[in-house]
Design an enzyme around this catalytic site. Sequence first.
Site, PDB file in Angstrom:
ATOM      1  N   HIS A  77      19.588  18.087  -1.577  1.00  9.26           N
ATOM      2  CA  HIS A  77      20.431  17.330  -0.638  1.00  9.26           C
ATOM      3  C   HIS A  77      21.781  18.027  -0.392  1.00  9.26           C
ATOM      4  CE1 HIS A  77      17.686  13.964  -0.754  1.00  9.26           C
ATOM      5  NE2 HIS A  77      17.831  13.809  -2.053  1.00  9.26           N
TER       6      HIS A  77
ATOM      7  N   ASP B 193      30.630  13.922  -5.936  1.00 13.01           N
ATOM      8  CA  ASP B 193      30.423  13.003  -7.062  1.00 13.01           C
ATOM      9  C   ASP B 193      29.450  13.627  -8.071  1.00 13.01           C
ATOM     10  OD1 ASP B 193      28.296  12.833  -5.201  1.00 13.01           O
ATOM     11  OD2 ASP B 193      27.809  10.763  -5.745  1.00 13.01           O
TER      12      ASP B 193
HETATM   13  C1  BDR Z   1      22.828  11.956  -2.036  1.00 15.01           C
HETATM   14  O1  BDR Z   1      22.971  10.976  -3.041  1.00 15.01           O
HETATM   15  C2  BDR Z   1      23.183  11.574  -4.303  1.00 15.01           C
HETATM   16  O2  BDR Z   1      22.229  11.150  -5.227  1.00 15.01           O
HETATM   17  C3  BDR Z   1      23.083  13.059  -4.092  1.00 15.01           C
HETATM   18  O3  BDR Z   1      24.067  13.730  -4.865  1.00 15.01           O
HETATM   19  C4  BDR Z   1      23.290  13.262  -2.630  1.00 15.01           C
HETATM   20  O4  BDR Z   1      24.651  13.465  -2.323  1.00 15.01           O
HETATM   21  C5  BDR Z   1      21.392  11.963  -1.536  1.00 15.01           C
HETATM   22  O5  BDR Z   1      21.064  10.730  -1.001  1.00 15.01           O
HETATM   23 CA    CA Z   2      26.306  13.901  -4.054  1.00 14.69          CA
END
Ligand code: BDR
Ligand code: CA
Length: 339
Positions: free
Chosen positions: A264, A33
């Site tokens: 992340h 995403d």
């Molecule tokens: C996840 O949530 C999104 O904001 C980031 O892309 C990552 O996949 C972290 O909690």
């Molecule tokens: Ca993500």
Amino acid sequence: MYKYIAYTFLITIAITLGGKVFSQPSKVIIDCDPGIDDALALCLAMESPKFEIIGITTIFGNTTLGQATKNALNIVELSQMDIPIYRGAAYPMHAPLKPPPTIVHGEDGLGNIHLAKPTLKPKGKPAAQFIVDMVNQYPGEITILAVGPLTNLAQAIKLQPGIAQKVKEVVIMGGAFTVPGNTSPVSEANIDSDPHAADIVCTTPWKMTFIPLDVTMKVKIDISLLAQIREKNEKFGTFIYDISQYYINFYQNIPGIEKGFYAHDPSAVMYMVDPTLFSVEKGPVRIATEGIAAGQTIMATKAHLYKSPWKGKPIASAALKVDSEKLLESFMSIMANNP
Ligand code: BDR
Ligand code: CA
């Protein structure tokens, strides 16, 4: 005799080198995403010689489905690679759609750099159908890397439950097992965005590994690393540096992280590059789908293995420890085109 030893020696070296140079990259579908850290994860996977990205599937989450798809197209265009993109779900299975976190990723999902309209177009086939078709075409070969809400994966399983046994591995950036969440005291954003889909994924009998906040919040990319990437990576360096400024700005008020951000989604790519960077716990995982704990990832360890609703459910792995120094070293060598 000496001739024989020399011959064997040369053959051994040739096989070893051959193994290194010619080892087949593994087939990966990236479900994402984008999203600033998703964008970085895509660039990282594109730069690693270990992967053949056979398709990118998009999903709502950090931004709308339309914007996430546009961003993925922009990134593929930048990469000059031939990677097809498939649009996935625009909203969760049952839970209400939450507004996109523009405060984290910007109005355009990429830190408000507002890229031009891409010339590439997404394919017509829905993401879930593409996943099903590819898994059937390459049984045992495909790893699915999911770094957004899990709706597309759940839809693929609903379309054809039998694909589960044919998937090589599902690697999920998501969950918070032993640490607080980032969207509620217990929930992490990707799982929280569609908890029902996440519970379908968790209860599917495939090999799955979670890369949760427990480890991703230990991996921090700071401005000095970004400056090095900008200098060394001709293809993606400036793009990564530019989109990261908004993300850094969001993180500047979070204690323990100065002029940087948590990596992340790139951490999940690094798990696929080298799983030995992490240590995992194993057990069945269920997701709380309703109420104030909705989105919580709960793994049953030994004492609770036989208690409903974990009883008899598939065993997942969750990475709970990471060697972040080594991870960042390896990350940088890939991004500096020197793996
Ligand atoms: C996840 O949530 C999104 O904001 C980031 O892309 C990552 O996949 C972290 O909690
Ligand atoms: Ca993500």
